[in-house]
Write a protein that holds these residues in place. Structure first.
Motif, mmCIF file in Angstrom:
data_model
loop_
_atom_site.group_PDB
_atom_site.id
_atom_site.type_symbol
_atom_site.label_atom_id
_atom_site.label_comp_id
_atom_site.label_asym_id
_atom_site.label_seq_id
_atom_site.Cartn_x
_atom_site.Cartn_y
_atom_site.Cartn_z
ATOM 1 N N UNK A 213 11.059 -9.324 -3.711
ATOM 2 C CA UNK A 213 11.904 -9.743 -2.593
ATOM 3 C C UNK A 213 11.078 -9.887 -1.317
ATOM 4 N N UNK A 214 9.938 -9.209 -1.254
ATOM 5 C CA UNK A 214 9.027 -9.301 -0.115
ATOM 6 C C UNK A 214 7.602 -9.184 -0.638
ATOM 7 N N UNK A 215 6.637 -9.314 0.290
ATOM 8 C CA UNK A 215 5.237 -9.385 -0.145
ATOM 9 C C UNK A 215 4.281 -8.551 0.695
ATOM 10 N N UNK A 216 4.708 -8.146 1.890
ATOM 11 C CA UNK A 216 3.808 -7.472 2.828
ATOM 12 C C UNK A 216 4.543 -6.354 3.554
ATOM 13 N N UNK A 217 3.872 -5.227 3.679
ATOM 14 C CA UNK A 217 4.324 -4.134 4.537
ATOM 15 C C UNK A 217 3.131 -3.693 5.377
ATOM 16 N N UNK A 218 3.341 -3.499 6.675
ATOM 17 C CA UNK A 218 2.271 -3.078 7.574
ATOM 18 C C UNK A 218 2.703 -1.830 8.329
ATOM 19 N N UNK A 219 1.816 -0.851 8.383
ATOM 20 C CA UNK A 219 2.032 0.350 9.200
ATOM 21 C C UNK A 219 0.993 0.367 10.306
ATOM 22 N N UNK A 220 1.447 0.487 11.545
ATOM 23 C CA UNK A 220 0.530 0.545 12.687
ATOM 24 C C UNK A 220 0.911 1.743 13.533
ATOM 25 N N UNK A 221 0.021 2.731 13.597
ATOM 26 C CA UNK A 221 0.344 3.940 14.344
ATOM 27 C C UNK A 221 0.383 3.651 15.840
ATOM 28 N N UNK A 222 1.226 4.398 16.528
ATOM 29 C CA UNK A 222 1.311 4.315 17.984
ATOM 30 C C UNK A 222 1.173 5.711 18.551
ATOM 31 N N UNK A 223 2.260 6.220 19.137
ATOM 32 C CA UNK A 223 2.230 7.602 19.630
ATOM 33 C C UNK A 223 2.173 8.587 18.476
ATOM 34 N N UNK A 224 2.706 8.180 17.350
ATOM 35 C CA UNK A 224 2.633 8.998 16.144
ATOM 36 C C UNK A 224 2.189 8.108 14.995
ATOM 37 N N UNK A 225 2.241 8.658 13.785
ATOM 38 C CA UNK A 225 1.782 7.909 12.616
ATOM 39 C C UNK A 225 2.530 8.396 11.389
ATOM 40 N N UNK A 226 2.577 7.530 10.374
ATOM 41 C CA UNK A 226 3.142 7.934 9.093
ATOM 42 C C UNK A 226 2.264 9.027 8.477
ATOM 43 N N UNK A 227 2.834 9.760 7.524
ATOM 44 C CA UNK A 227 2.154 10.918 6.943
ATOM 45 C C UNK A 227 1.787 10.667 5.475
ATOM 46 N N UNK A 228 0.985 11.584 4.940
ATOM 47 C CA UNK A 228 0.568 11.494 3.533
ATOM 48 C C UNK A 228 1.750 11.276 2.597
ATOM 49 N N UNK A 229 2.827 12.045 2.810
ATOM 50 C CA UNK A 229 3.956 11.989 1.892
ATOM 51 C C UNK A 229 4.754 10.689 2.017
#
Length: 291
Positions: A213-229
């Motif tokens: 249904x989609x092809x791309x996901x982007x994570x860009x940290x700012x004041x915080x960030x996504x975690x290992x889990x």
């Protein structure tokens, strides 16, 4: 990473256990989800809300894994028990990385777009990934070099692959409805995608790549960030289905490094123009940061 026969068997045995645990956890989350929101005992923490459902699922997942697999060979890294202030790596080569409720805000808001992640990392890299989407009654699971599968509640297991779309202009971006600062918004607005789709929870987003249904996901940290889990399980189900998941400079993501926050820009794609997209994103970020 090359695994020997003993390691491959260990992973296969652990995956059987983890799949069973994932279904049990999905049932727990779904039972809480269908309660009234006022019954969830919601607590606001620095990194977002926590509910009674998070804690119940975490207790079940960690308890079952420890009961079945022990603590001698396996360590445990969970969102609900990790000491962020100490930020020390778990002292094992084999570490379970657990997000008992991915997308807590969506869970509270009753969008249905929440999930649960269980990953097993070996020396910092994922070798098992499971993402449960309780309201779809599906789990996506993968193990290193064995492909990705989707299992439905009736026990049907089907191999699953990403799309074969291979021009950036034909790709669809999956993104949160919110959680975007100006820098990230400028980046995704400047990339020439065919369109954007919206979904809560990282595992849910990556599942849309598996469902083509989609092809791309982007994570860009700012004041915080996504975690290992947030990333360990989604990474493996994507890469084993033919996708790619790296930092924007092409480097792999390592987990259980002490600081669980994944700072920087991480790009997940169907793999067909991953390097080209990373190059475009790198150039755009340089321009954005100049201004």
């Amino acid at each position: 990473m090359t695994l020997d026969n003993n390691q491959t068997k260990k992973i296969a045995d652990a995956l059987k256990v983890a799949r069973s645990v994932a279904w049990g956890a999905a049932d727990i989350l779904s039972s809480f989800y269908h309660k009234d929101t006022s019954d969830l005992d919601i607590k606001d923490k620095k990194d977002g809300p926590v509910t009674e459902a998070d804690m119940a699922a975490n207790k079940y997942i960690v308890g079952r894994l420890k009961e079945e697999l022990g603590t001698e060979e396996f360590g445990y890294l969970s969102e609900e028990t990790f000491d962020v202030k100490k930020a020390e790596p778990v002292d094992h080569d084999w570490v379970w990385i657990i997000d008992p409720l991915d997308g807590t805000r969506d869970f509270i808001d009753k969008t249905g777009e929440y999930g649960m992640h269980i990953a097993l990392a070996y020396q910092g890299r994922p070798v098992i990934g499971i993402v449960a989407i309780p309201e779809s009654q599906k789990i996506y699971f993968a193990s290193k070099d064995q492909g990705t599968f989707v299992e439905t509640k009736d026990g049907t297991v089907t191999s699953i692959k990403v799309s074969d779309r291979h021009k950036i202009e034909d790709l669809y971006l999956i993104v949160s409805r919110s959680h975007r600062d100006d820098r990230f918004q400028k980046l995704i607005d400047g990339l020439p995608f065919a369109g954007k789709k919206y979904m809560g929870g990282v595992g849910g987003k990556i599942s849309t790549l598996l469902e083509q249904e989609s092809d791309v996901y982007i994570s860009l940290s700012g004041k915080s960030a996504a975690k290992d889990w947030d990333f360990a399980a989604p990474e493996l189900i994507l890469t084993e289905a033919g996708g790619k998941f790296t930092y924007v400079d092409g480097k792999p993501v390592f987990y259980n490094q002490g600081d669980v926050k994944r700072w920087g820009c991480i790009v997940a794609t169907n793999g067909h123009c991953h390097e080209d997209l990373c190059a475009k994103a790198t150039a755009m970020l340089k321009e954005i940061d100049k201004n």
